[in-house]
Motif scaffolding. Structure first.
Motif, PDB file in Angstrom:
ATOM      1  N   PRO A 226     -60.468  48.782 -11.018  1.00  0.00           N
ATOM      2  CA  PRO A 226     -59.720  47.576 -10.708  1.00  0.00           C
ATOM      3  C   PRO A 226     -60.740  46.508 -10.268  1.00  0.00           C
ATOM      4  O   PRO A 226     -60.561  45.408 -10.679  1.00  0.00           O
ATOM      5  CB  PRO A 226     -58.897  48.096  -9.498  1.00  0.00           C
ATOM      6  N   SER A 227     -61.961  47.071  -9.748  1.00  0.00           N
ATOM      7  CA  SER A 227     -63.028  46.130  -9.138  1.00  0.00           C
ATOM      8  C   SER A 227     -63.493  45.515 -10.203  1.00  0.00           C
ATOM      9  O   SER A 227     -63.916  44.343  -9.990  1.00  0.00           O
ATOM     10  CB  SER A 227     -63.938  46.943  -8.356  1.00  0.00           C
ATOM     11  N   LYS A 229     -62.294  44.960 -13.192  1.00  0.00           N
ATOM     12  CA  LYS A 229     -61.233  43.702 -13.917  1.00  0.00           C
ATOM     13  C   LYS A 229     -61.370  42.529 -13.155  1.00  0.00           C
ATOM     14  O   LYS A 229     -61.249  41.465 -13.524  1.00  0.00           O
ATOM     15  CB  LYS A 229     -59.864  44.569 -14.132  1.00  0.00           C
ATOM     16  N   ALA A 230     -61.280  42.766 -11.720  1.00  0.00           N
ATOM     17  CA  ALA A 230     -61.248  41.543 -10.654  1.00  0.00           C
ATOM     18  C   ALA A 230     -62.514  40.618 -10.887  1.00  0.00           C
ATOM     19  O   ALA A 230     -62.524  39.527 -11.057  1.00  0.00           O
ATOM     20  CB  ALA A 230     -61.052  42.208  -9.437  1.00  0.00           C
ATOM     21  N   SER A 231     -63.482  41.391 -11.077  1.00  0.00           N
ATOM     22  CA  SER A 231     -64.978  40.680 -11.030  1.00  0.00           C
ATOM     23  C   SER A 231     -64.732  39.703 -12.391  1.00  0.00           C
ATOM     24  O   SER A 231     -65.543  38.778 -12.350  1.00  0.00           O
ATOM     25  CB  SER A 231     -66.170  41.624 -11.055  1.00  0.00           C
ATOM     26  N   GLY A 233     -62.260  38.475 -13.838  1.00  0.00           N
ATOM     27  CA  GLY A 233     -61.054  37.693 -13.796  1.00  0.00           C
ATOM     28  C   GLY A 233     -59.870  37.979 -14.920  1.00  0.00           C
ATOM     29  O   GLY A 233     -59.204  37.426 -15.333  1.00  0.00           O
ATOM     30  N   ALA A 235     -57.459  41.005 -13.980  1.00  0.00           N
ATOM     31  CA  ALA A 235     -56.957  41.974 -13.151  1.00  0.00           C
ATOM     32  C   ALA A 235     -55.925  42.665 -13.779  1.00  0.00           C
ATOM     33  O   ALA A 235     -55.477  43.764 -13.742  1.00  0.00           O
ATOM     34  CB  ALA A 235     -56.396  41.385 -11.911  1.00  0.00           C
ATOM     35  N   ASP A 236     -55.070  42.081 -14.571  1.00  0.00           N
ATOM     36  CA  ASP A 236     -54.048  42.463 -15.434  1.00  0.00           C
ATOM     37  C   ASP A 236     -54.220  43.031 -16.836  1.00  0.00           C
ATOM     38  O   ASP A 236     -53.287  43.205 -17.594  1.00  0.00           O
ATOM     39  CB  ASP A 236     -52.821  41.374 -15.307  1.00  0.00           C
TER      40      ASP A 236
END
Length: 253
Positions: A226-227, A229-231, A233, A235-236
């Protein structure tokens, strides 16, 4: 009899590996003959078999000379048989052979090429990945798709974390610099970068590491985190799509 594994630098940045075990001496890939012959001579070893991972010239360039000198057998992936030097044994995915710590399993890992294989010694905890999983990176997708490579890397990532990974090139410095662009806050990665710099300053190889270190620091194995993916942009996004984005960024790096 435990395996005796020898790392042999070849060409400008390739590695070949000698594996001496209960079934004799095997060579994983043959970029060029001279340094391999020197390593064998230094130990008083012969050569029983060459095990090729994929068809690229920088992994097979020494096969003919070594075969002529030692009379060794040559094995390689059945899926690339037509592109390889003549094979004595064409190896399908999942094939096993050998005894004791020399027991070996063929794992299909397409992506870099369509028929690329890795050689896994489960009892010895050794994995030879060539240009599939690489130290802090992965091979370029010359023939396969991102989804294909993600599936291949996921198979390797599921092996025991204490497995030692022996990859095909000394690309670790540039791979690690890129990895920091994906996870600049990854403390394990920052520590690894320091270790790589120290090792390379002494001309020590860095492409032979535990899988656990790859799982903690290699962005291509961490596309599901998840980290990560978040970095990016994303996330999903699906894991394979995140991997594809990381691979595209590395291609431009």
């Amino acid at each position: 009899m435990p395996l005796d594994i020898v790392t042999i630098p070849c060409l400008s940045d390739n590695y070949a590996y000698l594996v001496n075990g209960p079934d004799g001496v095997a060579l994983i890939d043959a970029p060029e003959a001279a340094p391999i012959i020197a390593a064998l001579d230094a130990r008083g070893w012969g050569l029983d078999v060459i095990m090729i991972t994929h068809h690229h010239h920088d992994h097979v360039g020494g096969v003919a000379e070594l075969r002529e000198k030692y009379g060794c057998k040559v094995m390689g992936p059945k899926a690339e048989e037509a592109k390889l030097p003549p094979l004595d044994f064409a190896l399908p995915d999942g094939m096993t052979g050998g005894s004791g710590d020399g027991e070996m399993q063929v794992i299909s890992v397409p992506g870099h090429t369509l028929g690329h294989v890795a050689y896994y010694y489960p009892k010895a905890g050794a994995l030879f990945t060539a240009d599939s999983l690489m130290a802090c990176g992965c091979g370029r997708l010359f023939e396969g798709t991102p989804a294909m490579m993600w599936d291949s890397l996921s198979k390797l990532a599921a092996l025991p974390p204490e497995t030692m990974v022996y990859s095909g090139h000394e690309y670790t410095t540039s791979n690690a610099k890129f990895a920091l662009t994906i996870e600049p806050g990854n403390d394990a990665l920052k520590s690894r970068v320091t270790d790589i710099e120290t090792a390379r300053a002494s001309d020590e190889p860095t492409a032979q590491v535990p899988l656990s270190l790859e799982l903690a620091t290699n962005p291509f194995l961490r596309a599901s985190e998840p980290s990560v993916k978040a970095s990016l942009g994303m996330a999903d996004a699906a894991d394979a799509d995140v991997f594809a984005e990381i691979r595209a960024r590395k291609d431009r790096f």
